[in-house]
Motif scaffolding. Structure first.
Motif, PDB file in Angstrom:
ATOM      1  N   ASP A 115       5.960   9.997  -0.629  1.00  0.00           N
ATOM      2  CA  ASP A 115       6.622  10.074  -1.933  1.00  0.00           C
ATOM      3  C   ASP A 115       5.805  10.966  -2.863  1.00  0.00           C
ATOM      4  O   ASP A 115       4.600  11.182  -2.676  1.00  0.00           O
ATOM      5  CB  ASP A 115       6.779   8.674  -2.539  1.00  0.00           C
ATOM      6  CG  ASP A 115       5.441   8.006  -2.799  1.00  0.00           C
ATOM      7  OD1 ASP A 115       4.868   8.213  -3.886  1.00  0.00           O
ATOM      8  OD2 ASP A 115       4.945   7.299  -1.893  1.00  0.00           O
ATOM      9  N   ARG A 116       6.465  11.498  -3.879  1.00  0.00           N
ATOM     10  CA  ARG A 116       5.827  12.487  -4.756  1.00  0.00           C
ATOM     11  C   ARG A 116       4.631  11.908  -5.516  1.00  0.00           C
ATOM     12  O   ARG A 116       3.602  12.579  -5.686  1.00  0.00           O
ATOM     13  CB  ARG A 116       6.857  13.044  -5.746  1.00  0.00           C
ATOM     14  CG  ARG A 116       6.341  14.191  -6.606  1.00  0.00           C
ATOM     15  CD  ARG A 116       6.111  15.436  -5.801  1.00  0.00           C
ATOM     16  NE  ARG A 116       5.248  16.380  -6.534  1.00  0.00           N
ATOM     17  CZ  ARG A 116       4.864  17.558  -6.053  1.00  0.00           C
ATOM     18  NH1 ARG A 116       5.270  17.955  -4.855  1.00  0.00           N
ATOM     19  NH2 ARG A 116       4.087  18.348  -6.771  1.00  0.00           N
ATOM     20  N   ALA A 117       4.721  10.658  -5.941  1.00  0.00           N
ATOM     21  CA  ALA A 117       3.629  10.053  -6.708  1.00  0.00           C
ATOM     22  C   ALA A 117       2.361   9.949  -5.867  1.00  0.00           C
ATOM     23  O   ALA A 117       1.251  10.242  -6.345  1.00  0.00           O
ATOM     24  CB  ALA A 117       4.047   8.682  -7.224  1.00  0.00           C
ATOM     25  N   THR A 118       2.495   9.548  -4.608  1.00  0.00           N
ATOM     26  CA  THR A 118       1.332   9.451  -3.726  1.00  0.00           C
ATOM     27  C   THR A 118       0.763  10.835  -3.459  1.00  0.00           C
ATOM     28  O   THR A 118      -0.461  11.025  -3.429  1.00  0.00           O
ATOM     29  CB  THR A 118       1.719   8.765  -2.404  1.00  0.00           C
ATOM     30  OG1 THR A 118       2.196   7.451  -2.684  1.00  0.00           O
ATOM     31  CG2 THR A 118       0.534   8.674  -1.462  1.00  0.00           C
ATOM     32  N   PHE A 119       1.641  11.809  -3.277  1.00  0.00           N
ATOM     33  CA  PHE A 119       1.192  13.187  -3.056  1.00  0.00           C
ATOM     34  C   PHE A 119       0.336  13.671  -4.214  1.00  0.00           C
ATOM     35  O   PHE A 119      -0.749  14.230  -4.019  1.00  0.00           O
ATOM     36  CB  PHE A 119       2.403  14.104  -2.863  1.00  0.00           C
ATOM     37  CG  PHE A 119       2.041  15.561  -2.737  1.00  0.00           C
ATOM     38  CD1 PHE A 119       1.570  16.068  -1.541  1.00  0.00           C
ATOM     39  CD2 PHE A 119       2.183  16.410  -3.822  1.00  0.00           C
ATOM     40  CE1 PHE A 119       1.231  17.416  -1.427  1.00  0.00           C
ATOM     41  CE2 PHE A 119       1.848  17.762  -3.724  1.00  0.00           C
ATOM     42  CZ  PHE A 119       1.370  18.263  -2.513  1.00  0.00           C
ATOM     43  N   GLY A 165       0.807  -1.212   0.000  1.00  0.00           N
ATOM     44  CA  GLY A 165       0.000   0.000   0.000  1.00  0.00           C
ATOM     45  C   GLY A 165       0.840   1.261   0.000  1.00  0.00           C
ATOM     46  O   GLY A 165       2.082   1.218  -0.009  1.00  0.00           O
ATOM     47  N   SER A 166       0.161   2.392   0.014  1.00  0.00           N
ATOM     48  CA  SER A 166       0.824   3.696   0.081  1.00  0.00           C
ATOM     49  C   SER A 166       0.437   4.378   1.387  1.00  0.00           C
ATOM     50  O   SER A 166      -0.662   4.171   1.905  1.00  0.00           O
ATOM     51  CB  SER A 166       0.408   4.580  -1.104  1.00  0.00           C
ATOM     52  OG  SER A 166       0.769   3.985  -2.333  1.00  0.00           O
ATOM     53  N   ALA A 167       1.344   5.184   1.902  1.00  0.00           N
ATOM     54  CA  ALA A 167       1.102   5.872   3.169  1.00  0.00           C
ATOM     55  C   ALA A 167       1.463   7.343   3.032  1.00  0.00           C
ATOM     56  O   ALA A 167       2.411   7.711   2.334  1.00  0.00           O
ATOM     57  CB  ALA A 167       1.919   5.232   4.289  1.00  0.00           C
ATOM     58  N   MET A 168       0.686   8.180   3.729  1.00  0.00           N
ATOM     59  CA  MET A 168       0.917   9.616   3.733  1.00  0.00           C
ATOM     60  C   MET A 168       0.579  10.157   5.108  1.00  0.00           C
ATOM     61  O   MET A 168      -0.418   9.772   5.707  1.00  0.00           O
ATOM     62  CB  MET A 168       0.024  10.298   2.676  1.00  0.00           C
ATOM     63  CG  MET A 168       0.002  11.828   2.784  1.00  0.00           C
ATOM     64  SD  MET A 168      -1.270  12.584   1.734  1.00  0.00           S
ATOM     65  CE  MET A 168      -0.603  12.251   0.106  1.00  0.00           C
ATOM     66  N   GLU A 169       1.406  11.029   5.620  1.00  0.00           N
ATOM     67  CA  GLU A 169       1.057  11.785   6.828  1.00  0.00           C
ATOM     68  C   GLU A 169       0.660  13.179   6.365  1.00  0.00           C
ATOM     69  O   GLU A 169       1.348  13.801   5.550  1.00  0.00           O
ATOM     70  CB  GLU A 169       2.239  11.852   7.788  1.00  0.00           C
ATOM     71  CG  GLU A 169       3.526  12.285   7.116  1.00  0.00           C
ATOM     72  CD  GLU A 169       4.629  12.672   8.077  1.00  0.00           C
ATOM     73  OE1 GLU A 169       4.385  12.746   9.283  1.00  0.00           O
ATOM     74  OE2 GLU A 169       5.748  12.919   7.583  1.00  0.00           O
ATOM     75  N   SER A 199      -4.441  24.739   6.669  1.00  0.00           N
ATOM     76  CA  SER A 199      -3.212  24.359   5.969  1.00  0.00           C
ATOM     77  C   SER A 199      -2.871  22.902   6.264  1.00  0.00           C
ATOM     78  O   SER A 199      -3.188  22.387   7.344  1.00  0.00           O
ATOM     79  CB  SER A 199      -2.048  25.254   6.407  1.00  0.00           C
ATOM     80  OG  SER A 199      -2.290  26.605   6.049  1.00  0.00           O
ATOM     81  N   ILE A 200      -2.228  22.242   5.308  1.00  0.00           N
ATOM     82  CA  ILE A 200      -1.898  20.821   5.434  1.00  0.00           C
ATOM     83  C   ILE A 200      -0.435  20.604   5.081  1.00  0.00           C
ATOM     84  O   ILE A 200       0.065  21.115   4.078  1.00  0.00           O
ATOM     85  CB  ILE A 200      -2.777  19.959   4.501  1.00  0.00           C
ATOM     86  CG1 ILE A 200      -4.265  20.128   4.858  1.00  0.00           C
ATOM     87  CG2 ILE A 200      -2.371  18.492   4.576  1.00  0.00           C
ATOM     88  CD1 ILE A 200      -5.204  19.382   3.932  1.00  0.00           C
ATOM     89  N   PHE A 201       0.262  19.845   5.932  1.00  0.00           N
ATOM     90  CA  PHE A 201       1.616  19.377   5.634  1.00  0.00           C
ATOM     91  C   PHE A 201       1.503  17.924   5.174  1.00  0.00           C
ATOM     92  O   PHE A 201       0.864  17.118   5.852  1.00  0.00           O
ATOM     93  CB  PHE A 201       2.510  19.423   6.870  1.00  0.00           C
ATOM     94  CG  PHE A 201       2.673  20.788   7.493  1.00  0.00           C
ATOM     95  CD1 PHE A 201       2.543  21.933   6.736  1.00  0.00           C
ATOM     96  CD2 PHE A 201       2.958  20.918   8.840  1.00  0.00           C
ATOM     97  CE1 PHE A 201       2.691  23.193   7.301  1.00  0.00           C
ATOM     98  CE2 PHE A 201       3.117  22.167   9.430  1.00  0.00           C
ATOM     99  CZ  PHE A 201       2.985  23.311   8.647  1.00  0.00           C
ATOM    100  N   ALA A 202       2.127  17.580   4.058  1.00  0.00           N
ATOM    101  CA  ALA A 202       2.025  16.219   3.532  1.00  0.00           C
ATOM    102  C   ALA A 202       3.406  15.600   3.370  1.00  0.00           C
ATOM    103  O   ALA A 202       4.223  16.078   2.588  1.00  0.00           O
ATOM    104  CB  ALA A 202       1.292  16.222   2.189  1.00  0.00           C
TER     105      ALA A 202
END
Length: 325
Positions: free
Chosen positions: A136-140, A110-114, A130-133
């Motif tokens: 990896d760039r592809a998931t972003f 899977g993919s993960a993002m904070e 506002s959001i900090f992410a």
């Protein structure tokens, strides 16, 4: 895309509301059945728990009060994670813990993002937060349309862990601002200066801050209801102190802030509203820091606008990972 959302509290409920308001296919889960029912009444779907939510959705967002709560939820939904699934963590959490959980998700394909948020509950309610992410760039890029619905300004911070570190830093700064605002207001009151004039002097000067222009209003109203409690402040500034300790930075202000909130919790309870840290000074001086004309709660008076990616000053916009070359 089907989105799942776990955690409908003060922040999570407002973020989930932005998705629902903007037409997302949304399924929600929370231990509070009444909160779930309120979302179902507005068009969301419900589920039996984290595992079923991950099975049924393409991406699952968690927004929970502690790293332990997030860990329990993510571990419960792990058997359903595969290459088509994304986990998005919107809680304020520990860098090491987010890396550990993300590694488990990625190991299963899977993919993960904070993607923690900053800017106040009132802006979470309007999609202007506002959001900090961190990911990896592809998931972003894959999740950017969702992120720009949840918030207005979205900053890609780099790999997993970077967003959590930056979020804790911003909460540390907000807490420092809160404490100095409290000291300024009480000192001006003791010196005989009018509180309404004091508020405006702070607001139009070099001494202003986001915290002053929001939380000082709630302090002066007397409600102090910023939808954030002392135990959460203690968690966040403790995480910042941990980062500094691990990096070998000999902080001086941070330990004092931790001490002040430990004292506030001992006096007033861990679930006391965080702006009521001013009560320590009110009790010490016998003064009441209130003034007429201030609101009891905050509302975002800016219209909801389309979100966008923030490009850091001095850096070039990244080339899309999906662009044809």
């Amino acid at each position: 895309m089907k989105i799942g959302f776990i955690g409908l509290g003060n922040v999570g409920g407002k973020l989930a509301g932005s998705l629902l308001r903007n037409g997302f296919d949304l399924t929600v889960h929370d231990l509070d059945a009444e909160l779930v029912a309120s979302f179902v009444a507005k068009g969301a779907k419900s589920t039996t728990g984290p595992l079923a939510l991950m099975q049924d959705c393409d991406a699952v967002i968690t927004c929970l009060p502690s790293p332990a709560a997030s860990a329990a939820v993510v571990e419960a939904m792990m058997p359903a994670v595969n290459a088509d699934k994304i986990w998005m963590e919107m809680s304020t959490t520990d860098e090491g813990e987010i890396k550990r959980l993300a590694a488990m998700v990625i190991e299963r394909g899977g993919s993960a993002m904070e993607c923690p948020v900053s800017g106040g509950c009132h802006r979470a309610d309007t999609g202007n937060i506002s959001i900090f992410a961190g990911c990896d760039r592809a998931t972003f890029e894959r999740m950017l349309p969702t992120l720009t619905t949840l918030g207005r300004r979205v900053l890609h911070t780099g790999e997993i862990g970077t967003a959590s570190v930056l979020k804790v830093m911003t909460n540390y700064l907000a807490t420092a601002n809160l404490l100095t605002c409290c000291e300024a207001l009480v000192t001006m009151k003791a010196a005989g200066v009018d509180m309404n004039i004091t508020y405006e002097a702070m607001k139009i000067s070099s001494g202003t801050s986001f915290v002053h222009e929001t939380e000082s209003q709630l302090i002066l109203n007397g409600s102090r209801d910023v939808s954030f409690t002392m135990d959460l402040v203690k968690k966040d500034i403790g995480l910042f102190q941990k980062i500094a300790d691990q990096a070998g930075v000999p902080l001086e202000i941070s330990p004092l802030m931790v001490e002040i909130f430990n004292d506030g919790i001992a006096r007033f309870g861990e679930r006391e509203l965080s702006p009521n840290i001013i009560r320590r000074l009110e009790e010490a001086t016998g003064l009441s820091i209130t003034a007429p004309g201030f609101p009891s709660e905050l509302f975002d008076d800016e219209p909801e606008e389309d979100g966008y990616e923030v490009i850091p000053t001095g850096l070039s916009a990244p080339v899309s990972s999906t662009a044809k070359v």
